[in-house]
Design a protein around this motif. Structure first.
Motif, PDB file in Angstrom:
ATOM      1  N   CYS A  24      -1.847   5.155   0.110  1.00  0.00           N
ATOM      2  CA  CYS A  24      -1.758   3.695   0.177  1.00  0.00           C
ATOM      3  C   CYS A  24      -0.297   3.334   0.439  1.00  0.00           C
ATOM      4  O   CYS A  24       0.007   2.636   1.386  1.00  0.00           O
ATOM      5  CB  CYS A  24      -2.250   3.098  -1.145  1.00  0.00           C
ATOM      6  SG  CYS A  24      -2.195   1.319  -1.160  1.00  0.00           S
ATOM      7  N   ARG A  48      -0.885   7.846   7.612  1.00  0.00           N
ATOM      8  CA  ARG A  48      -0.617   6.454   7.249  1.00  0.00           C
ATOM      9  C   ARG A  48       0.154   6.414   5.940  1.00  0.00           C
ATOM     10  O   ARG A  48      -0.016   7.299   5.091  1.00  0.00           O
ATOM     11  CB  ARG A  48      -1.903   5.645   7.078  1.00  0.00           C
ATOM     12  CG  ARG A  48      -2.801   6.060   5.932  1.00  0.00           C
ATOM     13  CD  ARG A  48      -3.603   4.905   5.327  1.00  0.00           C
ATOM     14  NE  ARG A  48      -2.805   4.135   4.379  1.00  0.00           N
ATOM     15  CZ  ARG A  48      -3.067   2.898   4.014  1.00  0.00           C
ATOM     16  NH1 ARG A  48      -4.106   2.275   4.508  1.00  0.00           N
ATOM     17  NH2 ARG A  48      -2.285   2.273   3.134  1.00  0.00           N
ATOM     18  N   LYS A  53       4.066  -3.483   0.810  1.00  0.00           N
ATOM     19  CA  LYS A  53       2.725  -3.626   0.240  1.00  0.00           C
ATOM     20  C   LYS A  53       2.433  -5.060  -0.170  1.00  0.00           C
ATOM     21  O   LYS A  53       3.138  -5.627  -1.010  1.00  0.00           O
ATOM     22  CB  LYS A  53       2.579  -2.724  -1.005  1.00  0.00           C
ATOM     23  CG  LYS A  53       2.765  -1.254  -0.751  1.00  0.00           C
ATOM     24  CD  LYS A  53       1.835  -0.718   0.322  1.00  0.00           C
ATOM     25  CE  LYS A  53       0.364  -0.884   0.005  1.00  0.00           C
ATOM     26  NZ  LYS A  53      -0.481  -0.413   1.143  1.00  0.00           N
ATOM     27  N   GLU A  86       1.716  -0.548   7.979  1.00  0.00           N
ATOM     28  CA  GLU A  86       1.361  -1.970   8.084  1.00  0.00           C
ATOM     29  C   GLU A  86       2.605  -2.818   8.324  1.00  0.00           C
ATOM     30  O   GLU A  86       3.625  -2.623   7.666  1.00  0.00           O
ATOM     31  CB  GLU A  86       0.686  -2.430   6.777  1.00  0.00           C
ATOM     32  CG  GLU A  86       0.483  -3.941   6.725  1.00  0.00           C
ATOM     33  CD  GLU A  86      -0.243  -4.443   5.478  1.00  0.00           C
ATOM     34  OE1 GLU A  86      -0.798  -3.612   4.723  1.00  0.00           O
ATOM     35  OE2 GLU A  86      -0.232  -5.672   5.262  1.00  0.00           O
ATOM     36  N   TRP A 105      -0.383  -1.306  12.024  1.00  0.00           N
ATOM     37  CA  TRP A 105      -1.596  -2.072  11.734  1.00  0.00           C
ATOM     38  C   TRP A 105      -1.230  -3.365  11.030  1.00  0.00           C
ATOM     39  O   TRP A 105      -0.176  -3.478  10.415  1.00  0.00           O
ATOM     40  CB  TRP A 105      -2.634  -1.253  10.946  1.00  0.00           C
ATOM     41  CG  TRP A 105      -2.498  -1.196   9.453  1.00  0.00           C
ATOM     42  CD1 TRP A 105      -2.880  -2.140   8.544  1.00  0.00           C
ATOM     43  CD2 TRP A 105      -1.963  -0.099   8.684  1.00  0.00           C
ATOM     44  NE1 TRP A 105      -2.618  -1.700   7.272  1.00  0.00           N
ATOM     45  CE2 TRP A 105      -2.061  -0.458   7.328  1.00  0.00           C
ATOM     46  CE3 TRP A 105      -1.419   1.139   9.008  1.00  0.00           C
ATOM     47  CZ2 TRP A 105      -1.629   0.377   6.287  1.00  0.00           C
ATOM     48  CZ3 TRP A 105      -0.994   1.976   7.981  1.00  0.00           C
ATOM     49  CH2 TRP A 105      -1.097   1.594   6.646  1.00  0.00           C
ATOM     50  N   GLY A 107      -2.377  -6.071   8.264  1.00  0.00           N
ATOM     51  CA  GLY A 107      -3.211  -6.094   7.056  1.00  0.00           C
ATOM     52  C   GLY A 107      -4.135  -7.303   7.011  1.00  0.00           C
ATOM     53  O   GLY A 107      -3.937  -8.293   7.729  1.00  0.00           O
ATOM     54  N   ALA A 108      -5.140  -7.187   6.143  1.00  0.00           N
ATOM     55  CA  ALA A 108      -6.189  -8.208   6.063  1.00  0.00           C
ATOM     56  C   ALA A 108      -5.651  -9.599   5.725  1.00  0.00           C
ATOM     57  O   ALA A 108      -6.142 -10.611   6.233  1.00  0.00           O
ATOM     58  CB  ALA A 108      -7.215  -7.783   5.018  1.00  0.00           C
ATOM     59  N   ARG A 109      -4.632  -9.632   4.866  1.00  0.00           N
ATOM     60  CA  ARG A 109      -4.107 -10.943   4.461  1.00  0.00           C
ATOM     61  C   ARG A 109      -3.345 -11.592   5.613  1.00  0.00           C
ATOM     62  O   ARG A 109      -3.295 -12.816   5.740  1.00  0.00           O
ATOM     63  CB  ARG A 109      -3.205 -10.788   3.235  1.00  0.00           C
ATOM     64  CG  ARG A 109      -3.980 -10.348   2.013  1.00  0.00           C
ATOM     65  CD  ARG A 109      -3.090  -9.643   1.002  1.00  0.00           C
ATOM     66  NE  ARG A 109      -3.887  -8.977  -0.016  1.00  0.00           N
ATOM     67  CZ  ARG A 109      -4.476  -7.794   0.140  1.00  0.00           C
ATOM     68  NH1 ARG A 109      -4.394  -7.152   1.285  1.00  0.00           N
ATOM     69  NH2 ARG A 109      -5.184  -7.267  -0.840  1.00  0.00           N
ATOM     70  N   LYS A 134      -6.749  -5.242  10.988  1.00  0.00           N
ATOM     71  CA  LYS A 134      -7.784  -5.215   9.948  1.00  0.00           C
ATOM     72  C   LYS A 134      -8.525  -6.546   9.952  1.00  0.00           C
ATOM     73  O   LYS A 134      -7.962  -7.577  10.365  1.00  0.00           O
ATOM     74  CB  LYS A 134      -7.134  -4.964   8.596  1.00  0.00           C
ATOM     75  CG  LYS A 134      -6.652  -3.534   8.426  1.00  0.00           C
ATOM     76  CD  LYS A 134      -6.447  -3.231   6.955  1.00  0.00           C
ATOM     77  CE  LYS A 134      -6.319  -1.748   6.715  1.00  0.00           C
ATOM     78  NZ  LYS A 134      -6.536  -1.409   5.306  1.00  0.00           N
ATOM     79  N   ARG A 164     -12.388  -3.333   6.816  1.00  0.00           N
ATOM     80  CA  ARG A 164     -12.041  -2.972   5.438  1.00  0.00           C
ATOM     81  C   ARG A 164     -12.776  -3.837   4.409  1.00  0.00           C
ATOM     82  O   ARG A 164     -12.444  -3.857   3.244  1.00  0.00           O
ATOM     83  CB  ARG A 164     -10.530  -3.002   5.215  1.00  0.00           C
ATOM     84  CG  ARG A 164      -9.833  -4.249   5.659  1.00  0.00           C
ATOM     85  CD  ARG A 164      -9.973  -5.457   4.769  1.00  0.00           C
ATOM     86  NE  ARG A 164      -9.077  -5.395   3.620  1.00  0.00           N
ATOM     87  CZ  ARG A 164      -9.200  -6.164   2.539  1.00  0.00           C
ATOM     88  NH1 ARG A 164     -10.202  -7.062   2.471  1.00  0.00           N
ATOM     89  NH2 ARG A 164      -8.354  -6.081   1.559  1.00  0.00           N
ATOM     90  N   HIS A 201     -10.655   0.829   1.113  1.00  0.00           N
ATOM     91  CA  HIS A 201     -10.499  -0.558   0.657  1.00  0.00           C
ATOM     92  C   HIS A 201     -11.837  -1.261   0.495  1.00  0.00           C
ATOM     93  O   HIS A 201     -11.929  -2.226  -0.258  1.00  0.00           O
ATOM     94  CB  HIS A 201      -9.543  -1.321   1.584  1.00  0.00           C
ATOM     95  CG  HIS A 201      -8.129  -0.848   1.413  1.00  0.00           C
ATOM     96  ND1 HIS A 201      -7.617   0.170   2.167  1.00  0.00           N
ATOM     97  CD2 HIS A 201      -7.169  -1.187   0.520  1.00  0.00           C
ATOM     98  CE1 HIS A 201      -6.363   0.417   1.765  1.00  0.00           C
ATOM     99  NE2 HIS A 201      -6.072  -0.391   0.766  1.00  0.00           N
ATOM    100  N   GLU A 227      -7.581   6.554   2.534  1.00  0.00           N
ATOM    101  CA  GLU A 227      -6.370   6.759   1.740  1.00  0.00           C
ATOM    102  C   GLU A 227      -6.419   8.110   1.035  1.00  0.00           C
ATOM    103  O   GLU A 227      -7.398   8.436   0.352  1.00  0.00           O
ATOM    104  CB  GLU A 227      -6.213   5.632   0.713  1.00  0.00           C
ATOM    105  CG  GLU A 227      -5.749   4.352   1.369  1.00  0.00           C
ATOM    106  CD  GLU A 227      -5.369   3.255   0.397  1.00  0.00           C
ATOM    107  OE1 GLU A 227      -4.659   2.330   0.807  1.00  0.00           O
ATOM    108  OE2 GLU A 227      -5.797   3.305  -0.784  1.00  0.00           O
TER     109      GLU A 227
END
Ligand code: PEP
Ligand code: MN
Length: 353
Positions: A24, A48, A53, A86, A105, A107-109, A134, A164, A201, A227
């Motif tokens: 992660c 990765r 984070k 990320e 990549w 990230g989802a947020r 993502k 994810r 995830h 991960e």
């Protein structure tokens, strides 16, 4: 809008699907190198690790930032693996490029925020790296596609998507509900865009990684991001969902890869969408029956009759009208709800025995 895409052209072993593996977070030089060497030893090609984070609450480990980037360079030099991380801001992009990160990549947020996505797209203008996006935290396919379009508009042609899962208020089996119909619909809309599944995830739990990998393969996904940490229980983030490189290798060796599922054939894609929706319908019906049994117990304890005719006719009329608004024949909806009601009554009667 069609995307202007080029193949990702990323290395992959012949025995396995395309895999991105690694911890992660990049925690220490030792943890990064130890994990990377074990993964390389098992024949993995893409490493990765999170350098920055995004944490739900402040106070957790928010990544080492620039300090960890030389460790990624070391991974590349010593193992030959490509590195991925990320990026969430133009500054991250600049640093990732400075240290020779090979794959980025989003990230989802970040995908969920069009302003952030546009500033990343602007920062990536003229850069020729593979970029994976993502899914946004919320189940919004258009937002996901919009993020991809912004990057493509900036000239990024080697694009991929990572599924994810999606945030839900009710925490159940999964940390993030998969809602497989969304990546399936993404594939139907953009058949040339590779879609990678992230079982880590989605599940939040290492014991669910194997079945999710299998399901992703059965649904014709193009690869996996998993991960993996040299000492998962001691991980500084997402400890419960990480597996050792050995375990990851074992999980992947157990996968059954069926004859190429031709997801581009729109009929099979549509059928998979139907299967997913039917699963959801059955789950919802079971939930409805559960509430109905609670009502049954209430009626029993308060000496009420089971069938309350007024309520029953109200339900049939209202549901028929709702159905018509959605283009479904009123008689059909009535029949469906008659059946559901009949089963509800049967379950309530059973409580009286
Ligand atoms: C991650 O990959 O470690 C991560 C933070 O993922 P997501 O953006 O999917 O939450
Ligand atoms: Mn993580």
């Amino acid at each position: 809008m069609e995307l202007d895409l080029q193949p990702l052209n990323l290395p992959c072993s012949t025995e396995r699907p395309f895999i991105i593996a690694g911890p992660c977070s990049a925690e220490t030089e030792d943890q990064v190198m130890n994990t990377a060497k074990q993964l390389a030893g098992k024949g993995f090609h893409v490493f990765r690790a999170g350098i920055w984070k995004p944490r739900t609450k402040p106070g957790g480990f928010e990544g080492n930032g620039e300090k960890a980037l030389p460790w990624m360079q070391m991974v590349k030099q010593e193992t030959g693996m490509l590195t991925a991380t990320e990026v969430a801001t133009p500054e991250h992009v600049e640093l990732a490029l400075k240290y020779g990160i090979d794959i980025l990549w989003i990230g989802a947020r970040t995908t969920a925020n069009p302003f952030a996505m546009q500033s990343l797209a602007d920062a990536l203008k003229g850069v020729d790296l593979p970029v994976f996006v993502k899914n946004p935290v919320n189940p919004d396919l258009e937002l996901w596609i919009g993020a991809l379009q912004r990057l493509n508009g900036a000239g990024i042609k080697r694009l991929g998507a990572i599924h994810r899962g999606f945030t839900s208020y009710e925490k159940k089996l999964y940390r993030n509900v998969p809602m497989w119909q969304i990546p399936i619909e993404l594939h139907r809309r953009l058949p040339n865009l590779p879609v990678v599944n992230d079982p880590s995830h989605i599940s939040g739990r290492r014991d669910l990684i194997a079945p999710l990998c299998q399901q992703a393969m059965d649904l014709g996904m193009d690869g996996l991001m998993v991960e993996s940490h040299c000492d998962p229980d001691k991980a500084w983030s997402d400890a419960s969902q990480q597996v050792t490189p050995d375990v990851l290798d074992y999980i992947l060796s157990m996968l059954t890869i069926r004859e190429t599922v031709d997801l581009t054939a729109s009929l099979s894609t549509l059928r998979k969408g139907i299967d997913e929706i039917d699963n959801e319908l059955i789950d919802l019906l079971a939930k409805r029956m559960g509430i109905s049994r609670e009502i049954g117990a209430y009626k029993r304890d308060n000496g009420m009759t089971i069938v309350q005719t007024k309520r029953y006719s109200e339900i049939l009329d209202k549901r028929a009208a709702q159905g018509v608004l959605k283009g479904i024949d009123a008689e059909c909806i009535k029949k469906i709800f008659e059946c559901i009601h009949e089963e509800s009554v049967r379950q309530q009667v059973e409580l009286l025995r």
